[in-house]
Design a protein around this motif. Structure first.
Motif, PDB file in Angstrom:
ATOM      1  N   SER A 176       0.715  -1.287  -0.105  1.00 59.32           N
ATOM      2  CA  SER A 176      -0.052   0.033  -0.173  1.00 59.32           C
ATOM      3  C   SER A 176       0.653   1.333  -0.171  1.00 59.32           C
ATOM      4  O   SER A 176       0.334   2.275  -0.485  1.00 59.32           O
ATOM      5  N   THR A 177       2.111   1.093   0.687  1.00 64.29           N
ATOM      6  CA  THR A 177       2.844   2.446   0.407  1.00 64.29           C
ATOM      7  C   THR A 177       3.572   2.531  -0.889  1.00 64.29           C
ATOM      8  O   THR A 177       3.934   3.720  -1.150  1.00 64.29           O
ATOM      9  N   GLY A 178       3.893   1.613  -1.635  1.00 64.29           N
ATOM     10  CA  GLY A 178       4.612   1.801  -2.900  1.00 64.29           C
ATOM     11  C   GLY A 178       5.366   0.480  -3.279  1.00 64.29           C
ATOM     12  O   GLY A 178       4.993  -0.527  -2.943  1.00 64.29           O
ATOM     13  N   TRP A 179       6.302   0.721  -4.183  1.00 59.99           N
ATOM     14  CA  TRP A 179       6.970  -0.276  -4.747  1.00 59.99           C
ATOM     15  C   TRP A 179       8.877  -0.230  -4.453  1.00 59.99           C
ATOM     16  O   TRP A 179       9.381   0.629  -4.552  1.00 59.99           O
ATOM     17  N   ARG A 180       8.996  -1.427  -3.802  1.00 58.74           N
ATOM     18  CA  ARG A 180      10.413  -1.575  -3.469  1.00 58.74           C
ATOM     19  C   ARG A 180      11.108  -2.885  -4.275  1.00 58.74           C
ATOM     20  O   ARG A 180      10.555  -3.841  -4.258  1.00 58.74           O
ATOM     21  N   LYS A 188      21.328  -2.075  -2.920  1.00 57.37           N
ATOM     22  CA  LYS A 188      20.902  -0.750  -2.880  1.00 57.37           C
ATOM     23  C   LYS A 188      19.269  -0.773  -3.133  1.00 57.37           C
ATOM     24  O   LYS A 188      18.980  -1.162  -4.280  1.00 57.37           O
ATOM     25  N   LEU A 189      18.276  -0.558  -2.175  1.00 50.98           N
ATOM     26  CA  LEU A 189      17.168  -0.609  -2.265  1.00 50.98           C
ATOM     27  C   LEU A 189      16.485   0.670  -2.917  1.00 50.98           C
ATOM     28  O   LEU A 189      16.943   1.804  -2.599  1.00 50.98           O
ATOM     29  N   THR A 190      15.625   0.437  -3.979  1.00 51.00           N
ATOM     30  CA  THR A 190      14.917   1.661  -4.658  1.00 51.00           C
ATOM     31  C   THR A 190      13.565   1.505  -4.057  1.00 51.00           C
ATOM     32  O   THR A 190      12.674   0.409  -4.165  1.00 51.00           O
ATOM     33  N   PHE A 191      12.796   2.634  -3.832  1.00 48.62           N
ATOM     34  CA  PHE A 191      11.751   2.904  -3.242  1.00 48.62           C
ATOM     35  C   PHE A 191      10.838   3.778  -4.208  1.00 48.62           C
ATOM     36  O   PHE A 191      11.454   5.068  -4.361  1.00 48.62           O
ATOM     37  N   VAL A 192       9.680   3.388  -4.512  1.00 47.74           N
ATOM     38  CA  VAL A 192       8.662   4.197  -5.389  1.00 47.74           C
ATOM     39  C   VAL A 192       7.515   4.436  -4.577  1.00 47.74           C
ATOM     40  O   VAL A 192       6.899   3.522  -4.542  1.00 47.74           O
ATOM     41  N   PRO A 193       7.219   5.583  -3.929  1.00 49.63           N
ATOM     42  CA  PRO A 193       6.012   5.761  -3.212  1.00 49.63           C
ATOM     43  C   PRO A 193       4.742   5.699  -3.957  1.00 49.63           C
ATOM     44  O   PRO A 193       5.053   6.436  -4.996  1.00 49.63           O
ATOM     45  N   ARG A 194       3.798   5.423  -3.544  1.00 51.08           N
ATOM     46  CA  ARG A 194       2.438   5.324  -4.151  1.00 51.08           C
ATOM     47  C   ARG A 194       1.804   6.665  -3.709  1.00 51.08           C
ATOM     48  O   ARG A 194       1.023   6.729  -2.679  1.00 51.08           O
ATOM     49  N   VAL A 195       1.855   7.817  -4.338  1.00 45.10           N
ATOM     50  CA  VAL A 195       1.213   9.014  -3.723  1.00 45.10           C
ATOM     51  C   VAL A 195       1.322  10.087  -4.764  1.00 45.10           C
ATOM     52  O   VAL A 195       2.315  10.129  -5.773  1.00 45.10           O
ATOM     53  N   GLY A 196       0.270  10.656  -5.262  1.00 44.40           N
ATOM     54  CA  GLY A 196       0.103  11.804  -5.986  1.00 44.40           C
ATOM     55  C   GLY A 196       0.850  11.623  -7.363  1.00 44.40           C
ATOM     56  O   GLY A 196       0.052  10.628  -8.139  1.00 44.40           O
ATOM     57  N   PHE A 197       1.784  11.833  -7.948  1.00 43.96           N
ATOM     58  CA  PHE A 197       2.533  11.942  -9.218  1.00 43.96           C
ATOM     59  C   PHE A 197       2.531  10.467  -9.874  1.00 43.96           C
ATOM     60  O   PHE A 197       2.075  10.008 -10.785  1.00 43.96           O
ATOM     61  N   THR A 198       2.769   9.574  -8.900  1.00 43.43           N
ATOM     62  CA  THR A 198       3.135   7.988  -9.149  1.00 43.43           C
ATOM     63  C   THR A 198       1.930   7.271  -9.233  1.00 43.43           C
ATOM     64  O   THR A 198       1.804   6.121  -9.541  1.00 43.43           O
ATOM     65  N   GLU A 199       0.792   7.896  -8.650  1.00 45.53           N
ATOM     66  CA  GLU A 199      -0.193   7.050  -8.436  1.00 45.53           C
ATOM     67  C   GLU A 199      -0.904   6.124  -9.815  1.00 45.53           C
ATOM     68  O   GLU A 199      -1.232   5.257  -9.780  1.00 45.53           O
ATOM     69  N   THR A 200      -0.700   6.995 -10.968  1.00 41.67           N
ATOM     70  CA  THR A 200      -1.124   6.454 -12.005  1.00 41.67           C
ATOM     71  C   THR A 200      -0.331   5.417 -12.534  1.00 41.67           C
ATOM     72  O   THR A 200      -0.892   4.262 -13.183  1.00 41.67           O
TER      73      THR A 200
END
Length: 319
Positions: A176-180, A188-200
Motif C-alpha cells: 500500500s505504501t509503494g514499490w520496493r 541498494k534498495l529502490t523505493f517508489v512511493p504510491r502517492v500523487g504523481f506516481t499513483e497513475t
C-alpha cells in the motif's frame, strides 16, 4: 579465523588483461582494456566489489562525457571537453567485458552492472515528452501489443525508473505504501512511493495484476514510436549530436527519437521545479545530483518564467 582477504578490483582487472595478452589478443584491444581500466580507477580509485552496480557505470559514463581532456593536435596540446561518442561506448563495453569474465565476476555480489546500456552521445539533445503529449498517449486507441508498450512507457514516466526495472514489478514487491525492488539484485534498495504523481503508474500495474508482459527492448522501441506517431507527436525538432567530437544538428520528426529511456527522462523533466531536487534524485536513484540535472531540461520558456520571479533589490543604486 579471519576470512581470507579478497583480491582488489584493480588486481583482478590487471589479471584479466594479462591473461588476454597471453592468448594473443590484438594489441589495440589490449590497449583499450588498459585505458578503460585506468579511466575507471581514476574515476573511482578505492572502488570495492560492492560498489560495482549499473548506477556506478552510469556515473562513470557521465564522468567520461564531461571530463576535461588534453589532446595533441598539430603537435600542440589543446583542451578538449569530453570524449567522442564511440570512445565512451568502447570504454563502457571493455569495462563490462572485464567484469563479466568468470574469474572476475566471482567476487561481485550481484550482476546489476550487466543491465547498464550506455546512452550514445555526449550532452546532445535528450528528447522528452511534455505532459500534453503524455496525455495524448493516455487517450490513444492502439492495437493490443502497442497498448501494452504504451502502458509500460507510462509506468516509466510516472515512476522515473529505467526500462530494466519493469522486470521487477510483481505483487511481492508492492504494498500500500509503494514499490520496493533491488535492480539487478543490487543491495541498494529502490523505493517508489504510491502517492500523487506516481499513483497513475500503480493503477496501470493493477490492471495487469502487477505482472507485466515481457517485451524485449527492440520491440518496445518500435511500438512506442508507432504509438507516438499515431497520436500526432510528429512535430519536427532539432537534434544535436556529437560525432567525432564535432557538434552536428539535424531535423527529425519527434516520434522517431522516442525510445525506452524517454519515459524516464520525461518524468524527471516534468518533476523539475515541482519537487525538491533531492526528492527527484532519490526517486531516479541517481548517486549524484549532477546526474539528475543532466536528465532534466530547461527550455527558453522555463528560463524566462524562472528569471522573472527573481526580485530586483530596491536598495540597488541607480546608475
Amino acid at each position: 579465523d579471519a576470512a581470507p582477504q579478497l583480491p582488489s578490483v584493480a588486481e583482478m582487472l590487471d589479471d584479466f588483461i594479462e591473461r588476454k595478452a597471453r592468448t594473443g589478443k590484438a594489441a589495440n584491444t589490449i590497449k583499450n582494456y588498459r585505458i578503460a581500466k585506468n579511466n575507471f580507477l581514476q574515476f573511482k580509485p578505492a572502488v570495492t566489489w560492492e560498489d560495482i552496480t549499473d548506477e556506478l557505470l552510469e556515473d562513470f559514463q557521465y564522468h567520461l562525457m564531461n571530463r576535461d581532456l588534453n589532446r595533441k593536435k598539430g603537435g600542440k596540446m589543446v583542451a578538449q571537453a569530453g570524449m567522442k561518442n564511440s570512445t565512451i561506448n568502447t570504454q563502457i563495453a571493455k569495462l563490462k567485458t572485464m567484469l563479466k569474465d568468470r574469474r572476475v565476476k566471482q567476487y561481485l555480489p550481484d550482476d546489476s552492472f550487466e543491465y547498464f546500456s550506455p546512452i550514445p552521445g555526449r550532452v546532445g539533445t535528450k528528447v522528452y515528452l511534455t505532459m500534453h503529449e503524455i496525455v495524448k498517449l493516455e487517450g490513444g486507441q492502439f492495437e493490443p501489443l502497442t497498448q501494452k508498450v504504451v502502458d509500460q512507457f507510462l509506468i516509466l514516466f510516472y515512476t522515473c525508473q529505467r526500462f530494466e526495472s519493469l522486470a521487477f514489478i510483481d505483487p511481492k514487491r508492492i504494498d500500500s505504501t509503494g514499490w520496493r525492488y533491488r535492480s539487478g539484485k543490487t543491495k541498494k534498495l529502490t523505493f517508489v512511493p504510491r502517492v500523487g504523481f506516481t499513483e497513475t503508474a500503480f493503477q496501470i500495474m493493477e490492471r495487469y495484476q502487477y505482472r507485466l508482459p515481457s517485451i524485449i527492448e527492440k520491440t518496445f522501441n518500435e511500438h512506442i514510436k508507432k504509438a507516438c506517431q499515431q497520436v500526432g507527436i510528429t512535430n519536427e525538432i532539432i537534434i544535436e549530436e556529437w560525432v567525432n567530437n564535432t557538434r552536428k544538428e539535424y531535423k527529425a520528426a519527434k516520434y522517431t527519437q522516442v525510445g525506452s529511456h524517454t519515459g524516464r527522462i520525461s518524468g524527471m523533466t516534468y518533476l523539475d521545479g515541482k519537487v525538491a531536487p533531492r526528492v527527484a534524485q532519490a526517486l531516479g536513484k541517481h548517486s549524484k545530483a549532477e546526474q539528475t540535472a543532466y536528465y532534466q531540461k530547461v527550455d527558453e520558456k522555463r528560463m524566462i518564467e524562472e528569471l522573472a520571479k527573481v526580485p530586483v533589490s530596491k536598495l540597488r543604486k541607480a546608475e
